[in-house]
Design a protein around this motif. Structure first.
Motif, PDB file in Angstrom:
ATOM      1  N   HIS A   1     -12.665 -11.012  -7.174  1.00  0.00           N
ATOM      2  CA  HIS A   1     -11.983 -11.914  -6.239  1.00  0.00           C
ATOM      3  C   HIS A   1     -11.445 -11.192  -5.006  1.00  0.00           C
ATOM      4  CE1 HIS A   1     -12.339 -14.902  -9.361  1.00  0.00           C
ATOM      5  NE2 HIS A   1     -11.686 -14.114 -10.193  1.00  0.00           N
ATOM      6  N   GLY A   2     -11.930  -9.986  -4.728  1.00  0.00           N
ATOM      7  CA  GLY A   2     -11.530  -9.278  -3.522  1.00  0.00           C
ATOM      8  C   GLY A   2     -10.165  -8.628  -3.580  1.00  0.00           C
ATOM      9  N   ARG A   3      -9.594  -8.495  -4.759  1.00  0.00           N
ATOM     10  CA  ARG A   3      -8.299  -7.812  -4.875  1.00  0.00           C
ATOM     11  C   ARG A   3      -8.521  -6.312  -4.741  1.00  0.00           C
ATOM     12  NH1 ARG A   3      -6.011  -9.094 -10.378  1.00  0.00           N
ATOM     13  NH2 ARG A   3      -8.059  -8.251 -10.754  1.00  0.00           N
ATOM     14  N   VAL A   4      -7.795  -5.684  -3.843  1.00  0.00           N
ATOM     15  CA  VAL A   4      -7.910  -4.237  -3.645  1.00  0.00           C
ATOM     16  C   VAL A   4      -6.754  -3.553  -4.346  1.00  0.00           C
ATOM     17  CG1 VAL A   4      -7.932  -2.366  -1.960  1.00  0.00           C
ATOM     18  CG2 VAL A   4      -9.128  -4.503  -1.461  1.00  0.00           C
ATOM     19  N   ARG A   5      -7.090  -2.561  -5.153  1.00  0.00           N
ATOM     20  CA  ARG A   5      -6.088  -1.784  -5.875  1.00  0.00           C
ATOM     21  C   ARG A   5      -6.173  -0.347  -5.397  1.00  0.00           C
ATOM     22  NH1 ARG A   5      -1.469  -0.807  -8.083  1.00  0.00           N
ATOM     23  NH2 ARG A   5      -1.468   0.094 -10.135  1.00  0.00           N
ATOM     24  N   VAL A   6      -5.053   0.206  -4.963  1.00  0.00           N
ATOM     25  CA  VAL A   6      -5.001   1.583  -4.484  1.00  0.00           C
ATOM     26  C   VAL A   6      -3.874   2.306  -5.205  1.00  0.00           C
ATOM     27  CG1 VAL A   6      -4.650   3.081  -2.480  1.00  0.00           C
ATOM     28  CG2 VAL A   6      -5.813   0.879  -2.197  1.00  0.00           C
ATOM     29  N   VAL A   7      -4.196   3.454  -5.759  1.00  0.00           N
ATOM     30  CA  VAL A   7      -3.198   4.319  -6.379  1.00  0.00           C
ATOM     31  C   VAL A   7      -3.368   5.688  -5.747  1.00  0.00           C
ATOM     32  CG1 VAL A   7      -2.387   5.391  -8.507  1.00  0.00           C
ATOM     33  CG2 VAL A   7      -3.282   3.047  -8.552  1.00  0.00           C
ATOM     34  N   ARG A   8      -2.344   6.126  -5.032  1.00  0.00           N
ATOM     35  CA  ARG A   8      -2.394   7.437  -4.381  1.00  0.00           C
ATOM     36  C   ARG A   8      -1.468   8.384  -5.119  1.00  0.00           C
ATOM     37  NH1 ARG A   8      -4.597   7.424   1.077  1.00  0.00           N
ATOM     38  NH2 ARG A   8      -4.246   9.665   0.908  1.00  0.00           N
ATOM     39  N   HIS A   9      -1.964   9.551  -5.476  1.00  0.00           N
ATOM     40  CA  HIS A   9      -1.082  10.545  -6.066  1.00  0.00           C
ATOM     41  C   HIS A   9      -0.823  11.696  -5.101  1.00  0.00           C
ATOM     42  CE1 HIS A   9      -5.155  11.616  -7.671  1.00  0.00           C
ATOM     43  NE2 HIS A   9      -4.812  12.788  -7.177  1.00  0.00           N
ATOM     44  N   ASP A  10      -1.259  11.527  -3.847  1.00  0.00           N
ATOM     45  CA  ASP A  10      -0.980  12.537  -2.829  1.00  0.00           C
ATOM     46  C   ASP A  10       0.077  12.062  -1.840  1.00  0.00           C
ATOM     47  OD1 ASP A  10      -2.514  10.599  -1.591  1.00  0.00           O
ATOM     48  OD2 ASP A  10      -3.753  12.023  -0.481  1.00  0.00           O
ATOM     49  N   GLN A  11       0.714  10.923  -2.145  1.00  0.00           N
ATOM     50  CA  GLN A  11       1.748  10.379  -1.275  1.00  0.00           C
ATOM     51  C   GLN A  11       2.964  10.017  -2.114  1.00  0.00           C
ATOM     52  OE1 GLN A  11      -0.029   6.917   0.528  1.00  0.00           O
ATOM     53  NE2 GLN A  11      -1.096   8.120   2.070  1.00  0.00           N
ATOM     54  N   GLU A  12       4.095   9.962  -1.453  1.00  0.00           N
ATOM     55  CA  GLU A  12       5.312   9.505  -2.113  1.00  0.00           C
ATOM     56  C   GLU A  12       5.161   8.029  -2.449  1.00  0.00           C
ATOM     57  OE1 GLU A  12       8.020  11.374  -2.898  1.00  0.00           O
ATOM     58  OE2 GLU A  12       6.864  13.098  -2.200  1.00  0.00           O
ATOM     59  N   ASP A  13       5.852   7.566  -3.478  1.00  0.00           N
ATOM     60  CA  ASP A  13       5.779   6.157  -3.875  1.00  0.00           C
ATOM     61  C   ASP A  13       6.133   5.218  -2.736  1.00  0.00           C
ATOM     62  OD1 ASP A  13       4.937   6.718  -6.408  1.00  0.00           O
ATOM     63  OD2 ASP A  13       6.946   6.651  -7.282  1.00  0.00           O
ATOM     64  N   SER A  14       7.103   5.580  -1.907  1.00  0.00           N
ATOM     65  CA  SER A  14       7.501   4.706  -0.804  1.00  0.00           C
ATOM     66  C   SER A  14       6.400   4.592   0.247  1.00  0.00           C
ATOM     67  CB  SER A  14       8.791   5.214  -0.152  1.00  0.00           C
ATOM     68  OG  SER A  14       8.580   6.512   0.387  1.00  0.00           O
ATOM     69  N   ASP A  15       5.511   5.615   0.351  1.00  0.00           N
ATOM     70  CA  ASP A  15       4.413   5.578   1.316  1.00  0.00           C
ATOM     71  C   ASP A  15       3.329   4.593   0.917  1.00  0.00           C
ATOM     72  OD1 ASP A  15       5.661   7.551   2.735  1.00  0.00           O
ATOM     73  OD2 ASP A  15       4.376   9.175   1.985  1.00  0.00           O
TER      74      ASP A  15
END
Length: 145
Positions: free
Chosen positions: A120-134
């Motif tokens: 359904h076009g949902r984009v999920r992004v998990v970054r472990h190179d950025q702070e959670d607030s970023d």
């Protein structure tokens, strides 16, 4: 949306297993599992051409179209609706639309994180190179509410 970390990366290898797999430097891998549009660059004898390709049902005669290993990814982005757009230094382009029923593409980055276009076009992004607030706005984008 966060910076697309594969922009500027070199395409090291192109394979087909469960879809189109692009291995890029810096330990990045992009897997495209749904039909895509491959734009072939203009040559001395031919105009630019867009070819629709299903990477899960690839015919042998279209494999040579994926001859851009060794090129740089000069542009990489995805839209809120999950559409993925890539450009390479030799003029090849890949455009992928989201699928209603399955994951369209997945991007794995050893040093950066994970991004995927879910059904359904949902984009999920998990970054472990950025702070959670970023990544507050990057976690899930849903099309159509």
């Amino acid at each position: 949306m966060s910076e697309q970390w594969i922009q500027g990366c070199l395409v090291q290898r192109i394979t087909f297993r469960d879809g189109l797999v692009l291995n890029l430097d810096d330990y990045n891998e992009l897997v495209i599992s749904v039909p895509l549009e491959l734009t072939l660059p203009e040559t001395n004898t031919d105009d630019s051409e867009v070819v629709a390709i299903d990477p899960k049902a690839l015919r042998n005669e279209v494999r040579p179209l994926f001859d851009f290993a060794g090129q740089r990814c000069t542009h990489a982005d995805w839209e809120d609706n999950g559409s993925l757009h890539l450009s390479f230094s030799d003029g090849h382009r890949i455009d992928v639309r989201p699928d209603e029923n399955r994951t369209s593409w997945e991007l794995y980055g050893k040093y950066h994180g994970y991004a995927a276009c879910l059904p359904h076009g949902r984009v999920r992004v998990v970054r472990h190179d950025q702070e959670d607030s970023d990544q507050e706005d990057d976690n899930i984008t849903t099309r159509g509410g």
